[in-house]
Design a protein around this motif. Structure first.
Motif, PDB file in Angstrom:
ATOM      1  N   SER A 166      49.541  78.711  24.813  1.00  0.00           N
ATOM      2  CA  SER A 166      49.038  78.806  26.181  1.00  0.00           C
ATOM      3  C   SER A 166      50.039  79.480  27.106  1.00  0.00           C
ATOM      4  CB  SER A 166      48.734  77.405  26.733  1.00  0.00           C
ATOM      5  OG  SER A 166      47.828  76.724  25.917  1.00  0.00           O
TER       6      SER A 166
ATOM      7  N   GLN B  59      41.358  74.466  27.907  1.00  0.00           N
ATOM      8  CA  GLN B  59      41.292  75.571  28.861  1.00  0.00           C
ATOM      9  C   GLN B  59      42.511  75.522  29.767  1.00  0.00           C
ATOM     10  OE1 GLN B  59      37.584  75.113  30.967  1.00  0.00           O
ATOM     11  NE2 GLN B  59      36.355  75.951  29.285  1.00  0.00           N
TER      12      GLN B  59
ATOM     13  N   ILE C 215      43.485  76.697  33.233  1.00  0.00           N
ATOM     14  CA  ILE C 215      42.762  77.139  34.423  1.00  0.00           C
ATOM     15  C   ILE C 215      43.745  77.493  35.535  1.00  0.00           C
ATOM     16  CG2 ILE C 215      41.101  76.437  36.196  1.00  0.00           C
ATOM     17  CD1 ILE C 215      39.754  74.695  34.106  1.00  0.00           C
TER      18      ILE C 215
ATOM     19  N   VAL D 142      39.184  80.191  34.258  1.00  0.00           N
ATOM     20  CA  VAL D 142      39.798  80.001  32.943  1.00  0.00           C
ATOM     21  C   VAL D 142      40.695  81.203  32.644  1.00  0.00           C
ATOM     22  CG1 VAL D 142      39.409  79.731  30.474  1.00  0.00           C
ATOM     23  CG2 VAL D 142      37.853  78.641  32.117  1.00  0.00           C
TER      24      VAL D 142
ATOM     25  N   LEU E 229      41.545  80.391  26.876  1.00  0.00           N
ATOM     26  CA  LEU E 229      40.697  79.464  26.136  1.00  0.00           C
ATOM     27  C   LEU E 229      41.369  79.234  24.791  1.00  0.00           C
ATOM     28  CD1 LEU E 229      37.885  78.060  26.240  1.00  0.00           C
ATOM     29  CD2 LEU E 229      36.961  80.146  25.197  1.00  0.00           C
TER      30      LEU E 229
ATOM     31  N   GLY F  79      40.568  84.614  29.363  1.00  0.00           N
ATOM     32  CA  GLY F  79      39.409  84.004  30.004  1.00  0.00           C
ATOM     33  C   GLY F  79      38.156  84.844  29.922  1.00  0.00           C
TER      34      GLY F  79
ATOM     35  N   TYR G 207      29.448  80.357  26.975  1.00  0.00           N
ATOM     36  CA  TYR G 207      30.569  80.644  27.886  1.00  0.00           C
ATOM     37  C   TYR G 207      30.372  82.008  28.548  1.00  0.00           C
ATOM     38  CZ  TYR G 207      35.495  81.462  29.216  1.00  0.00           C
ATOM     39  OH  TYR G 207      36.653  81.739  29.898  1.00  0.00           O
TER      40      TYR G 207
END
Length: 259
Positions: A50, A125, A127, A132, A135, A156, A252
């Motif tokens: 991430s 997620q 954010i 977002v 993912l 995103g 999505y």
């Protein structure tokens, strides 16, 4: 003479019993700590993919939990419909669900050698400003010697791969085990996972791929680990396809007007 032999056997048996009790007691007393460490290791991998932690960065358990809770949203989704469920992410164990016939289905024939697909899956997620940014999806599939468990992060808008990481496998160190190598993982950001029709297209090739801009759908193969490389391609195609996260990704895209 016979008496001495019996004493020796008796002493050895007593030592074995005492040691067994000690080992069993240690295993039981450390079970909670082992589970806590397993969760921390998994969370650290999610942070890494991430972009909330750097490769090799040593993080205290408090920092891991803090970054995880402050920056990531966990969701449990229905894989068949793609809808978000009301299952508590904190109590959901996807791997256990995949092994439970009441919470999973037999997978269709697939090259990733996924035998069962859970009814639900735990995703994350990242954010930023209400949108977002990343993912993060769990992935798994067979390499050469073992099942590889990991995560892939998509942007995103689903246009590009943002990262990939693995947290458990039994591949050969220095060969297939290079899936853990940060230099190989650094080849993934910016590549494209999907073709024009949103079918999975990314692949790990044998040899060297070109730069991201000119060769966006291919990633360098792992030297001396053709089958593990192929396994990574297979597991990505499975989980990014219709039998994995396909329904969720379709929903999505529809919710966000992504065509």
């Amino acid at each position: 003479m016979q008496t001495e032999a019996l004493k020796t056997v008796g002493f050895a048996a007593a030592v074995c019993v005492v040691c067994s009790i000690f080992v069993a007691g240690s295993a039981v007393s450390l079970r909670d700590r082992q589970e806590e460490n397993r969760v921390l290791d998994l969370r650290s991998k999610v942070l890494l993919v991430s972009d909330l932690a750097d490769p090799g960065e040593a993080l205290a358990r408090e920092t891991i939990n803090q970054r995880f809770q402050e920056n990531l949203t966990a969701l449990v989704i229905d894989l068949e419909t793609g809808e978000e469920t009301d299952i508590d992410p904190l109590t959901f164990d996807q791997r256990a669900a995949a092994q439970d016939p009441e919470q999973s289905e037999v997978a269709p024939p697939n090259t990733a050698k996924v035998s069962r697909v859970p009814d639900n899956a735990l995703i994350y997620q990242k954010i930023t400003d209400g949108e977002v940014e990343r993912l993060i999806l769990p992935i798994q599939g067979y390499g050469l010697w073992s099942t590889l468990y990991g995560f892939i992060a998509l942007s995103g808008d689903l246009e590009t791969i943002q990262g990939i990481t693995f947290y458990e496998h039994g591949e050969t160190a220095g060969l297939g085990g290079e899936v853990d190598n940060p230099r190989w993982q650094a080849l993934w950001p910016g590549r494209k996972a999907f073709g024009e029709g949103w079918e999975p297209e990314i692949e790990v090739i044998k040899g060297a791929a070109g730069p991201v801009a000119s060769d966006p759908y291919r990633v360098d193969g792992l030297a001396g680990a053709t089958l593990t490389s192929r396994g990574v391609t297979n597991l990505l195609h499975f989980w990014l396809g219709e039998n994995g996260f396909g329904p969720y990704l379709e929903r999505y895209r529809a919710d966000r007007g992504i065509s």
